[in-house]
Design a protein around this motif. Structure first.
Motif, PDB file in Angstrom:
ATOM      1  N   HIS A   1     -17.080  16.931 -84.470  1.00 51.86           N
ATOM      2  CA  HIS A   1     -17.442  18.198 -83.843  1.00 51.86           C
ATOM      3  C   HIS A   1     -16.802  18.257 -82.451  1.00 51.86           C
ATOM      4  CE1 HIS A   1     -20.442  15.630 -81.983  1.00 51.86           C
ATOM      5  NE2 HIS A   1     -20.757  16.594 -81.159  1.00 51.86           N
ATOM      6  N   GLY A   2     -16.945  19.407 -81.775  1.00 48.26           N
ATOM      7  CA  GLY A   2     -16.259  19.635 -80.500  1.00 48.26           C
ATOM      8  C   GLY A   2     -16.402  18.505 -79.493  1.00 48.26           C
ATOM      9  N   TYR A   3     -17.641  18.161 -79.168  1.00 48.49           N
ATOM     10  CA  TYR A   3     -17.842  17.131 -78.153  1.00 48.49           C
ATOM     11  C   TYR A   3     -17.388  15.753 -78.663  1.00 48.49           C
ATOM     12  CZ  TYR A   3     -19.891  14.456 -74.395  1.00 48.49           C
ATOM     13  OH  TYR A   3     -20.073  13.597 -73.331  1.00 48.49           O
TER      14      TYR A   3
ATOM     15  N   THR B   1     -13.826  15.455 -77.760  1.00 45.27           N
ATOM     16  CA  THR B   1     -13.683  15.166 -76.320  1.00 45.27           C
ATOM     17  C   THR B   1     -13.895  13.680 -76.048  1.00 45.27           C
ATOM     18  OG1 THR B   1     -14.647  17.331 -75.904  1.00 45.27           O
ATOM     19  CG2 THR B   1     -14.509  15.869 -74.023  1.00 45.27           C
TER      20      THR B   1
ATOM     21  N   LEU C   1     -10.605  16.443 -72.119  1.00 47.75           N
ATOM     22  CA  LEU C   1     -10.458  17.806 -72.642  1.00 47.75           C
ATOM     23  C   LEU C   1     -11.651  18.656 -72.218  1.00 47.75           C
ATOM     24  CD1 LEU C   1      -9.205  17.050 -76.272  1.00 47.75           C
ATOM     25  CD2 LEU C   1      -7.843  17.805 -74.337  1.00 47.75           C
ATOM     26  N   GLY C   2     -11.370  19.787 -71.616  1.00 47.19           N
ATOM     27  CA  GLY C   2     -12.436  20.695 -71.196  1.00 47.19           C
ATOM     28  C   GLY C   2     -13.014  21.420 -72.409  1.00 47.19           C
ATOM     29  N   SER C   3     -14.283  21.819 -72.296  1.00 49.61           N
ATOM     30  CA  SER C   3     -14.937  22.494 -73.424  1.00 49.61           C
ATOM     31  C   SER C   3     -14.224  23.790 -73.800  1.00 49.61           C
ATOM     32  CB  SER C   3     -16.384  22.810 -73.072  1.00 49.61           C
ATOM     33  OG  SER C   3     -17.074  21.616 -72.840  1.00 49.61           O
ATOM     34  N   GLY C   4     -13.789  24.539 -72.797  1.00 48.42           N
ATOM     35  CA  GLY C   4     -13.094  25.799 -73.056  1.00 48.42           C
ATOM     36  C   GLY C   4     -11.785  25.554 -73.782  1.00 48.42           C
ATOM     37  N   THR C   5     -11.086  24.504 -73.354  1.00 51.64           N
ATOM     38  CA  THR C   5      -9.812  24.136 -73.990  1.00 51.64           C
ATOM     39  C   THR C   5     -10.028  23.751 -75.444  1.00 51.64           C
ATOM     40  OG1 THR C   5      -8.775  23.496 -71.935  1.00 51.64           O
ATOM     41  CG2 THR C   5      -7.975  22.391 -73.901  1.00 51.64           C
TER      42      THR C   5
ATOM     43  N   TYR D   1     -12.484  24.608 -77.523  1.00 55.00           N
ATOM     44  CA  TYR D   1     -12.852  25.702 -78.425  1.00 55.00           C
ATOM     45  C   TYR D   1     -11.748  26.745 -78.589  1.00 55.00           C
ATOM     46  CZ  TYR D   1     -17.126  23.692 -79.654  1.00 55.00           C
ATOM     47  OH  TYR D   1     -18.023  22.827 -80.190  1.00 55.00           O
TER      48      TYR D   1
ATOM     49  N   LYS E   1     -24.376  21.730 -86.090  1.00 56.74           N
ATOM     50  CA  LYS E   1     -23.095  21.197 -85.624  1.00 56.74           C
ATOM     51  C   LYS E   1     -22.000  21.662 -86.561  1.00 56.74           C
ATOM     52  CE  LYS E   1     -24.409  17.890 -82.507  1.00 56.74           C
ATOM     53  NZ  LYS E   1     -24.167  18.114 -81.126  1.00 56.74           N
ATOM     54  N   THR E   2     -20.922  22.205 -85.988  1.00 54.20           N
ATOM     55  CA  THR E   2     -19.775  22.549 -86.816  1.00 54.20           C
ATOM     56  C   THR E   2     -18.807  21.382 -86.745  1.00 54.20           C
ATOM     57  OG1 THR E   2     -20.111  24.813 -86.107  1.00 54.20           O
ATOM     58  CG2 THR E   2     -18.095  24.368 -87.304  1.00 54.20           C
TER      59      THR E   2
ATOM     60  N   TYR F   1     -15.273  19.697 -87.845  1.00 50.64           N
ATOM     61  CA  TYR F   1     -13.948  20.101 -88.306  1.00 50.64           C
ATOM     62  C   TYR F   1     -13.196  18.910 -88.884  1.00 50.64           C
ATOM     63  CZ  TYR F   1     -14.865  24.103 -85.236  1.00 50.64           C
ATOM     64  OH  TYR F   1     -15.413  25.201 -84.626  1.00 50.64           O
TER      65      TYR F   1
END
Lengths: 98, 312
Positions: free
Chosen positions: A17-19, A22, A35-39, A41, A62-63, A65
């Motif tokens: 997942h996203g975090y 990171t 890696l920033g959260s905005g970057t 997503y 949680k998504t 990927y």
């Protein structure tokens, strides 16, 4: 391919997942790349649209990927390019020190 | 301290109703302006062809079908844009139902305590209209306030005012992120990364979230590379700034057109002129507001583009 996109694709060899991405990239690069959260997503949205990654699991808030077949191919091509770059550096360094 | 979640939810839904009412009012105002422009133009053209003098009151009459048409076209555009969004429906409903605009945990004081703190000069309320259009500028403002010891406490439910609490000078980064992928996972991941949610809009067309983060020395990057910052600014400008600038320019063009057209004739002496003048009153206000917001958003986009070029 940007360094961010490369590391995100590299991280998605395993479903994450996203975090999770990171953390993986931060540990792998010894905090050189945070890696920033905005970057994350913005890149994930774009990659999903381009078919390089897909949603592996969307349950439990949680998504998660993972890389698709196209993602594998793009990553393999980029790895090959970086290998060639690295070989070129080695060749130049060897000739300079000789 | 506020602990009653129910109270917070009731006040949020009340605020949302007011927001919807204001949005609806703005929508009708825009329909009214555009409808008048089209209707009046049609009246002028057809009457000019027929060689007749235009009766000003007829402008409004001619415009009625165009008010309806503008409203219908706008609704269709909104439906179309909603269709383009890829947010799973259940996610949007779940998020809209749970989080509202300002998370309940951001209200550390009750409304009565807040009023008292404002009286004592320990809490400051600053209204900033249109700050949303330039996230960099509002970030610089919040940082400056924090350096002076005014730390961001919370936003108001409509997202137009900022409350600052007196404290020790600190560093705060404030980010406004427009995301088409505002899933629950996005919110939990950003929170895990250390960001505090300050505001979230769950409108389908402009879904965005505001995040803040205190830091010691190393400034945290919400966008860690200039490429994604640029991508964000581009998306923001295309979906927001560009239409706003377009409507602003169209309103100014319409104003100039009518002033030129009317000042040339004897129409000011016609009966019913007051109605026409009244119908033009919103134009300068609407166009000035739209142009200021649009240019502010354009500046954000150009700055991001310059940063990307410098980093190439």
């Amino acid at each position: 391919m940007t360094e961010t996109a490369f590391y995100i694709l590299l991280a998605l060899g395993k479903p994450r997942h996203g975090y999770g991405i990171t953390k993986f990239v931060s540990e792998l690069t010894e905090e050189r790349i945070k890696l920033g959260s905005g970057t994350i997503y913005t890149t994930l949205s774009k990659m999903q649209k381009d078919g390089l990654i897909a949603i592996y699991d969307n349950s439990d808030k949680k998504t998660v990927y993972e890389r698709t077949g196209s993602g594998d191919m793009i990553l393999a091509a980029e790895k090959e390019r970086l290998r060639l770059v690295y070989e070129n550096i080695r060749t130049v360094e060897a000739s300079e020190s000789a | 301290m506020r602990t009653d979640d129910k109270t917070a939810k009731i006040s949020y839904s009340g605020v949302q109703a007011v927001c919807r009412f204001i949005m609806l009012g703005l929508f009708f105002l825009i329909c009214f302006c555009i409808g008048t422009v089209i209707g009046s133009t049609m009246a002028l053209i057809t009457d000019a062809i027929d060689g007749e003098t235009v009766v000003p009151a007829e402008f409004i009459l001619h415009s009625i079908p165009f008010y309806i048409m503008t409203a219908l076209v706008t609704v269709l555009i909104v439906i179309f844009l909603r269709g383009l969004k890829r947010i799973p429906k259940e996610d949007a409903v779940r998020m809209g139902g749970k989080l509202r605009t300002v998370p309940a945990e951001n209200f550390r004081y009750t409304p009565a305590e807040e009023k008292q703190l404002i009286k004592e000069g320990r809490l400051l309320k600053k209204t900033k209209l249109g700050w949303f259009y330039n996230p960099d500028r509002i970030n610089a403002y919040i940082q400056q306030m924090a350096r002076e010891g005014w730390l961001l406490y919370r936003l108001d439910d409509m997202g137009t005012a900022f409350f600052f609490e007196k404290g020790e000078p600190a560093n705060i980064e404030f980010v406004t992120d427009l995301q088409s992928n505002c899933s629950e996972e996005y919110f939990s991941s950003c929170a895990e990364d250390g960001w505090k949610l300050e505001f979230a809009s769950f409108a389908r067309v402009w879904s965005y979230a505001c995040w803040s983060r205190r830091y010691e020395s190393e400034r945290p990057d919400f966008y860690s590379d200039s490429e994604t910052k640029y991508e964000h600014a581009k998306k923001f400008f295309i979906s927001t700034g560009l239409p706003v600038l377009f409507f602003g320019a169209a309103t100014i063009a319409a104003m100039i057109f009518f002033i030129a057209k009317l000042s040339g004739g004897e129409m000011f002496e016609e009966e019913g002129m007051e109605v026409l003048v009244l119908s033009f009153l919103p134009y300068p206000l609407v166009s000035a507001e739209l142009m200021i917001f649009g240019i502010s958003n354009l500046k954000y986009y150009l700055d991001a583009r310059r940063d990307r070029k410098n980093n190439e």
